[in-house]
Design an enzyme around this catalytic site. Structure first.
Site, mmCIF file in Angstrom:
data_model
loop_
_atom_site.group_PDB
_atom_site.id
_atom_site.type_symbol
_atom_site.label_atom_id
_atom_site.label_comp_id
_atom_site.label_asym_id
_atom_site.label_seq_id
_atom_site.Cartn_x
_atom_site.Cartn_y
_atom_site.Cartn_z
ATOM 1 N N SER A 110 91.057 73.654 37.577
ATOM 2 C CA SER A 110 91.134 74.980 37.426
ATOM 3 C C SER A 110 92.027 75.807 38.400
ATOM 4 C CB SER A 110 89.726 75.418 37.523
ATOM 5 O OG SER A 110 88.685 74.808 36.547
ATOM 6 N N HIS A 154 93.119 59.498 35.972
ATOM 7 C CA HIS A 154 92.812 60.787 35.612
ATOM 8 C C HIS A 154 91.403 60.812 35.258
ATOM 9 C CE1 HIS A 154 91.959 64.867 33.771
ATOM 10 N NE2 HIS A 154 93.095 65.201 34.558
ATOM 11 N N GLU A 168 89.535 62.190 32.949
ATOM 12 C CA GLU A 168 89.441 61.874 31.675
ATOM 13 C C GLU A 168 89.430 60.507 31.147
ATOM 14 O OE1 GLU A 168 91.932 65.230 30.546
ATOM 15 O OE2 GLU A 168 90.493 66.553 31.199
ATOM 16 N N GLY A 184 89.148 71.759 34.144
ATOM 17 C CA GLY A 184 88.857 72.562 32.980
ATOM 18 C C GLY A 184 87.610 73.554 32.735
ATOM 19 N N GLU A 244 90.951 65.703 42.555
ATOM 20 C CA GLU A 244 90.582 66.684 41.504
ATOM 21 C C GLU A 244 88.931 66.461 41.296
ATOM 22 O OE1 GLU A 244 93.918 67.463 38.625
ATOM 23 O OE2 GLU A 244 93.170 65.696 37.830
ATOM 24 N N LYS A 265 97.875 66.881 29.018
ATOM 25 C CA LYS A 265 96.897 66.354 28.288
ATOM 26 C C LYS A 265 97.282 66.176 26.792
ATOM 27 C CE LYS A 265 93.771 68.571 31.356
ATOM 28 N NZ LYS A 265 92.190 68.360 31.722
ATOM 29 N N ASN A 271 100.170 68.628 33.827
ATOM 30 C CA ASN A 271 99.390 67.645 32.897
ATOM 31 C C ASN A 271 98.922 68.424 31.656
ATOM 32 O OD1 ASN A 271 97.848 65.552 31.633
ATOM 33 N ND2 ASN A 271 96.038 65.800 33.027
HETATM 34 C C1 PEP Z 1 93.819 68.205 35.156
HETATM 35 O O1 PEP Z 1 93.935 67.894 33.840
HETATM 36 O O2 PEP Z 1 94.486 67.225 35.892
HETATM 37 C C2 PEP Z 1 93.389 69.603 35.493
HETATM 38 C C3 PEP Z 1 93.431 69.951 36.732
HETATM 39 O O3 PEP Z 1 92.985 70.321 34.632
HETATM 40 P P1 PEP Z 1 92.722 71.833 34.643
HETATM 41 O O4 PEP Z 1 93.767 72.577 35.584
HETATM 42 O O5 PEP Z 1 92.401 72.497 33.340
HETATM 43 O O6 PEP Z 1 91.369 71.992 35.383
#
Ligand code: PEP
Length: 246
Positions: free
Chosen positions: A209, A93, A95, A170, A164, A9, A7
């Protein structure tokens, strides 16, 4: 087959996308052994689709609208995505939920539309830190899954789910693989309850992460049927290391 999804973003212009994919494809071998998915921003989907053709690496979008067309300024429909070669869409997601205020009801409409249009949604669910600290993780995740799948309970085989935890996205602080496994098992139980006739085709991915150094720890658990990777997917070499971490 396990699914490893990137992803991006809101990162990478068209030329940066071209550069990334040329570099990434040098690391790709045996694409039939695992499903590899890139989800660039909308503006990069066309060029990404051209470059990925024949590589075995799949293309997905990060969001969609639930209507096929209409007066929805700034939105992108599923038929538009399919014509660009997208086989997947990330839906709900964290976000989208927490920055853009997407509700469970809206996410449900998107999931329904994905199934109607024949594109595979990756439904994202996960608790906030305050939920976890209040012992509400399972309740929150169960509600998100049930609400998102409302009305399409018989079609769970056509959906993947990414667990998640919001506090892990992040932040550099992933869930422990054991905590992730517990939630993945729980989601499977919820799915069985929702759709007793399911053929077990829903994969539960972990996201939050994930980095090259911790990916093997997640992937050694059979309950973790894939990964959704944000920050670490922006570097082609790091993402390839995650793709080949198992
Ligand atoms: C994501 O954007 O779905 C995500 C898991 O981000 P990150 O790996 O940066 O934590």
């Amino acid at each position: 087959m396990r699914l490893i999804a990137a992803n991006w973003k809101m990162h990478k212009t068209v030329s940066e996308t071209q550069d990334y994919i040329k570099r990434f494809l040098k690391f790709v071998e045996h694409p039939e052994s695992r499903e590899i998915l890139l989800c660039p921003p909308f503006t990069s989907l066309y060029v990404a689709g051209q470059l990925l053709e024949g590589s075995g690496v799949k293309l997905g979008a990060q969001n969609c609208h639930y209507e096929k067309q209409g007066a929805f300024t700034g939105e992108v429909s599923i038929p538009m995505l399919k014509e660009l070669g997208c086989e997947y869409v990330i839906v709900g997601h964290s976000e989208r939920r927490h920055i853009f205020g997407e509700s469970d009801e809206l996410i449900n409409k998107k999931v329904v539309a994905c199934l109607e249009e024949g594109i595979r949604p990756i439904l994202c669910v996960g608790e906030k830190l305050e939920d976890r600290e209040a012992g509400m993780t399972f309740k929150v995740v169960e509600a998100q899954v049930r609400l998102a799948l409302s009305g399409v309970e018989e079609h769970t085989d056509s959906i993947d789910i990414a667990y998640e935890p919001v506090w892990a996205i992040g932040t550099g602080v992933p869930a422990t693989p054991e905590d992730a496994v517990a939630v993945h098992r729980f989601i499977k139980e919820v799915l069985k309850d929702i759709n007793p006739k399911a053929r077990g085709k829903t994969r539960i991915l972990y996201g939050g992460s994930v980095k090259p150094h911790n990916a093997p720890e997640f992937m050694k658990h059979s309950e973790i049927e894939g990964l959704l990777v944000g920050g670490a997917s922006l570097d082609p070499e790091a993402f390839a290391q995650i793709v080949y971490s198992f």
